[in-house]
Write a protein that holds these residues in place. Structure first.
Motif, mmCIF file in Angstrom:
data_model
loop_
_atom_site.group_PDB
_atom_site.id
_atom_site.type_symbol
_atom_site.label_atom_id
_atom_site.label_comp_id
_atom_site.label_asym_id
_atom_site.label_seq_id
_atom_site.Cartn_x
_atom_site.Cartn_y
_atom_site.Cartn_z
ATOM 1 N N GLN A 1 0.820 -1.211 0.000
ATOM 2 C CA GLN A 1 0.000 0.000 0.000
ATOM 3 C C GLN A 1 0.855 1.262 0.000
ATOM 4 O OE1 GLN A 1 -2.584 0.565 3.411
ATOM 5 N NE2 GLN A 1 -4.226 1.295 2.086
ATOM 6 N N GLU B 29 -7.946 -2.918 -3.347
ATOM 7 C CA GLU B 29 -7.562 -1.875 -2.402
ATOM 8 C C GLU B 29 -8.545 -1.792 -1.234
ATOM 9 O OE1 GLU B 29 -7.229 1.662 -4.701
ATOM 10 O OE2 GLU B 29 -5.441 0.994 -5.793
ATOM 11 N N THR C 266 -2.249 -1.715 -2.783
ATOM 12 C CA THR C 266 -2.364 -0.807 -3.922
ATOM 13 C C THR C 266 -2.299 -1.612 -5.202
ATOM 14 O OG1 THR C 266 -1.367 1.056 -2.732
ATOM 15 C CG2 THR C 266 -1.316 1.137 -5.143
#
Length: 297
Positions: A60, A236, A242
């Motif tokens: 992320q 996500e 991500t």
């Protein structure tokens, strides 16, 4: 007019030669700089296209696995594989290191990929010689730019690999040739330290060192008709990672990884263009004016 121009050229052949060579070099360098930049962009985009991935799932808030370090657990691919619209998800590890060669060190991008069919998800696009990776350990595919030969044994860190195949145009975004190793070997090369590091860890933790179950990215292939943006949003939302679409990963590669080089090349390109234009602009009126004076005489 032509006769006068010929006489003037013969009379001042030295100046003509120097001017012609100078302008030719300037124009050639200008075109070459533009070609170098375009080549960097093509290499970055080819690396993304040839992977076969529609989505790149990374840690992320990172730009990994090429532009920034990314680490996530290597079992996330199981959860991603169950999401609607996902056909296949595989782990991938990527790192740049120095390959020791008799003629000197060579920088390469080492990609750890699962055993699979050439041209499929995570695999190189094609082979020019040899065979694909068929074992989970100690086999290697190399780009011809590494100058490795089939059957050659290559030491990398604490391991030794046998070259079983040669790929075609497998390079990183910075133009370094790529080598492919089994994913488990790629994990070991990146996340397991050398003998001294393992000994220090054992002494510090007072227990045997274990391989960390980590990966750099998960490559995801979608079903036909699935929207990458929606699947990325689901990843996500539910997994806290991500996910980049193919277009977004290209933008990250070009805009972040080679941004500094692109700016330098762009600056040189502007300077060379200005110098070339100025020289042509100063020289052309003088030649025309001299030809006109010769015509009047």
């Amino acid at each position: 007019m032509i006769n006068l121009a010929w006489r003037d050229s013969v009379h001042n052949w030295g100046k003509l030669l120097v001017t012609g060579c100078g302008l030719s070099l300037l124009v050639g360098v200008t075109i070459s700089m533009a070609g170098v930049y375009r080549g960097m962009v093509e290499d970055a985009e080819a690396l993304i296209e040839r992977s076969g991935a529609d989505l790149w799932v990374v840690e992320q808030h990172t730009l990994g696995p090429f532009a920034e370090a990314s680490r996530l657990d290597d079992d996330y691919y199981r959860s991603i594989r169950e999401l609607p619209g996902v056909t296949r998800a595989v782990n991938g590890s990527f790192q740049t290191l120095l390959l020791q060669r008799p003629a000197g060190g060579q920088r390469v991008l080492v990609a750890g990929v699962p055993v699979g069919v050439i041209g499929k998800l995570g695999q190189p696009a094609a082979l020019v010689a040899g065979r694909p990776i068929q074992r989970d350990r100690d086999e290697l595919l190399a780009d011809p730019g590494t100058r490795l030969q089939l059957g050659e044994v290559v030491p990398i860190r604490r391991k030794r690999f046998t070259v079983v195949g040669l790929t075609t145009r497998s390079v990183s975004a910075t133009g370094d040739p790529m080598v492919y190793v089994p994913f488990r070997d790629g994990q070991d090369l990146q996340f397991v330290g050398g003998n001294e590091a393992i000994a220090r860890q054992r002494r510090r933790l007072e227990r045997p060192a274990e391989r960390r179950g980590l990966t750099n990215a998960v490559l995801v292939q979608l079903e036909p008709g699935a929207r990458p943006e929606l699947v990325a949003a689901e990843i996500e939302r539910w997994l806290g990672l991500t996910a980049y679409t193919r277009a977004a990963m290209k933008d990250a590669m070009v805009g972040k990884l080679i941004e500094a080089s692109a700016r330098q090349i762009g600056l040189f390109l502007v300077i060379l263009t200005v110098v070339t234009t100025t020289m042509i602009g100063f020289r052309a009126p003088r030649i025309i004016s001299k030809s006109q004076r010769l015509c009047r005489h």
